[in-house]
Write a protein that holds these residues in place. Sequence first.
Motif: not given
Length: 134
Positions: A58-62, A85-91
């Motif tokens: 919703r915030r970065v793009g569908d 340890h959970v790490v999100f890799g998102v632009d």
Amino acid sequence: MTLEVQREGEHDFVGRNERGAEVRIGHKDSEGAFSPAELLQIAAAGCSAVTAEHLITRRVGDDSKFTVFLTADRREGASELDAVHVVFGVDVSSLDADQREALATAVDRAIDRLCTVSRTLKTGIPVTETFPTA
């Protein structure tokens, strides 16, 4: 929901659900299989990803793609994990600093409130085994 794990051969198991999904389970060195500890970690990362997906898209793009990476702490020779340890890799480069911070806060809050796997790991639950005796 019924889940099962069936032995297929030496150190070779298949986990199944009622919807027809399967996952190979074996020792940590088994080719083409996840170890049980890896599945636990995958479950934590998968739950986080599913929980956060709507907030992120919703915030970065569908059409945004993201990966959830994970590592675990384990003492040498221990039969349990000390931390996952959970790490999100998102632009998030399309967001300004305030938007990035708001998204990170919303994702953390959603996972803390809705992610069954993470919530269960954090609180701990009894695990029972039953084995036939007759």
